[in-house]
Motif scaffolding. Structure first.
Motif, PDB file in Angstrom:
ATOM      1  N   GLN A   1      25.992 -27.522 -95.080  1.00 48.48           N
ATOM      2  CA  GLN A   1      26.472 -28.872 -95.396  1.00 48.48           C
ATOM      3  C   GLN A   1      25.324 -29.840 -95.684  1.00 48.48           C
ATOM      4  O   GLN A   1      25.443 -31.041 -95.464  1.00 48.48           O
ATOM      5  CB  GLN A   1      27.328 -29.394 -94.235  1.00 48.48           C
ATOM      6  N   GLY A   2      24.197 -29.313 -96.184  1.00 52.16           N
ATOM      7  CA  GLY A   2      23.088 -30.179 -96.579  1.00 52.16           C
ATOM      8  C   GLY A   2      21.984 -30.341 -95.552  1.00 52.16           C
ATOM      9  O   GLY A   2      21.002 -31.038 -95.811  1.00 52.16           O
ATOM     10  N   LYS A   3      22.139 -29.709 -94.389  1.00 50.63           N
ATOM     11  CA  LYS A   3      21.109 -29.759 -93.356  1.00 50.63           C
ATOM     12  C   LYS A   3      20.811 -28.342 -92.873  1.00 50.63           C
ATOM     13  O   LYS A   3      21.725 -27.517 -92.731  1.00 50.63           O
ATOM     14  CB  LYS A   3      21.557 -30.608 -92.155  1.00 50.63           C
ATOM     15  N   THR A   4      19.532 -28.070 -92.618  1.00 47.52           N
ATOM     16  CA  THR A   4      19.146 -26.767 -92.095  1.00 47.52           C
ATOM     17  C   THR A   4      19.525 -26.650 -90.622  1.00 47.52           C
ATOM     18  O   THR A   4      19.835 -27.649 -89.962  1.00 47.52           O
ATOM     19  CB  THR A   4      17.632 -26.548 -92.228  1.00 47.52           C
ATOM     20  N   ARG A   5      19.446 -25.446 -90.102  1.00 42.80           N
ATOM     21  CA  ARG A   5      19.683 -25.249 -88.679  1.00 42.80           C
ATOM     22  C   ARG A   5      18.693 -26.068 -87.852  1.00 42.80           C
ATOM     23  O   ARG A   5      19.056 -26.664 -86.842  1.00 42.80           O
ATOM     24  CB  ARG A   5      19.563 -23.768 -88.326  1.00 42.80           C
TER      25      ARG A   5
END
Length: 334
Positions: free
Chosen positions: A110-114
């Motif tokens: 959703q546009g953010k890394t872990r």
């Protein structure tokens, strides 16, 4: 110099407060510790279809008043990822309840890394997640202290089960790596040695079910409690985490999510393989009314009670490990 120190203080203060507000986890004076597991919230910020997920989370928290909340993956399902994550976690954080999150396969889409999401979680008050260091999303252990606070009494293993296979000729979902299995074995052995050679009662939480979930349900001798409406979408490869847990002797049960139409618990070779209850709204497939799994651990004994908490306080599938999952000897009945 003073100005630099002031700026650093302002930057670090929120993080320090988040950590300082959380007391060590421990069994209460009655020797009990309650966990609520939410899974597959699939939250879309600003989407009315997600409203029911927040309502159910709030209802369960108000009714159960847990000592700890564990989200087992797929918390968010749309951008803005950071705002969505904070919105869901605020339900717990605002009540000053300690919590952790293990990621699912959709969270970092959703546009953010872990790593970025892990830091968002760490910024929320009452999170119990350790500093990730160089890792994107580390595995970690939560220790439960005895009711008198003098010693470690139980363990909660939290694993990142990753997302999808990285091998071109192996399709489907990812697996717990050999490094993770070895890490678990080392940690378990260390805690067992510290406890005089006796394994501490332990539970494990992650998103994608182990291959043994499918193996267990094909055996007519196993006892299954709950609903099974789909095959467990486990990894295609088995790296031996279940075998490691069986050999170590500490893990009583594993709790996962991922498969929205399953909420069952099945005993397999002495370890309970359990699902949470789908917590989300109609942003993803589901054929079970949403809710949560509750786990009530007991101090000094290898047992726990678990149930599903649904809409309007309905409680279903209440069982006790291991008694509810063991066949009795019919010849010894009165």
């Amino acid at each position: 110099m003073k100005k630099i120190l002031l700026i650093l203080g302002l930057v670090l203060l929120p993080v320090l407060l988040c950590r300082a507000q959380v007391a060590p986890l421990k069994f209460n004076k009655n020797g009990e510790f309650k966990i609520v597991q939410f899974t597959d919230v699939h939250f879309k910020y600003g989407n009315p279809a997600s409203d029911i997920a927040l309502r159910r989370i709030n209802e369960v928290l108000d009714a159960e008043r847990p000592d700890l909340v564990i989200f087992t993956g797929d918390v968010i399902y749309a951008a803005p990822a950071d705002t969505a994550m904070r919105t869901v976690l605020a339900c717990v954080s605002s009540r000053k309840i300690p919590f952790v999150v293990t990621f699912g396969n959709h969270d970092n889409e959703q546009g953010k890394t872990r790593a970025e999401l892990y830091d968002v979680i760490r910024s929320m008050p009452f999170n119990m997640q350790p500093d990730r260091g160089e890792a994107e999303s580390p595995d970690y252990i939560l220790t439960l202290k005895s009711s008198d606070g003098k010693k470690e009494a139980a363990l909660l293993y939290c694993f990142d089960s990753h997302s999808y296979s990285k091998l071109s000729d192996v399709k489907g979902y990812d697996w717990l790596t050999f490094d993770q299995v070895n890490w678990y074995r080392q940690q378990s052995a260390a805690y067992t040695a510290k406890n005089g050679g006796k394994p501490l009662p332990a539970l494990a939480f992650f998103h994608i079910p182990l291959p043994e979930y499918n193996e267990a349900v094909t055996d007519e001798n196993t006892i299954l409690v709950g609903t099974r409406m789909e095959k467990a979408c486990s990894a295609a490869l088995n790296t031996g985490m279940f075998a490691a847990m069986k050999e170590a002797g500490d893990v009583m049960a594993t709790f996962v999510g991922h498969d929205h139409d399953n909420d069952y618990a099945v005993m397999w070779k002495g370890i309970l393989l359990a699902y949470g209850r789908f917590t989300g709204g109609n942003t993803e497939y589901n054929h079970l009314s949403n809710g949560a799994r509750v786990i009530l651990m007991k101090e000094k004994v290898r047992t726990f009670t678990t149930w599903l908490h649904l809409k309007d306080g309905e409680i279903v599938d209440k069982t006790i490990y291991p008694d509810s999952y063991v066949k009795d000897d019919w010849r010894k009945r009165p």
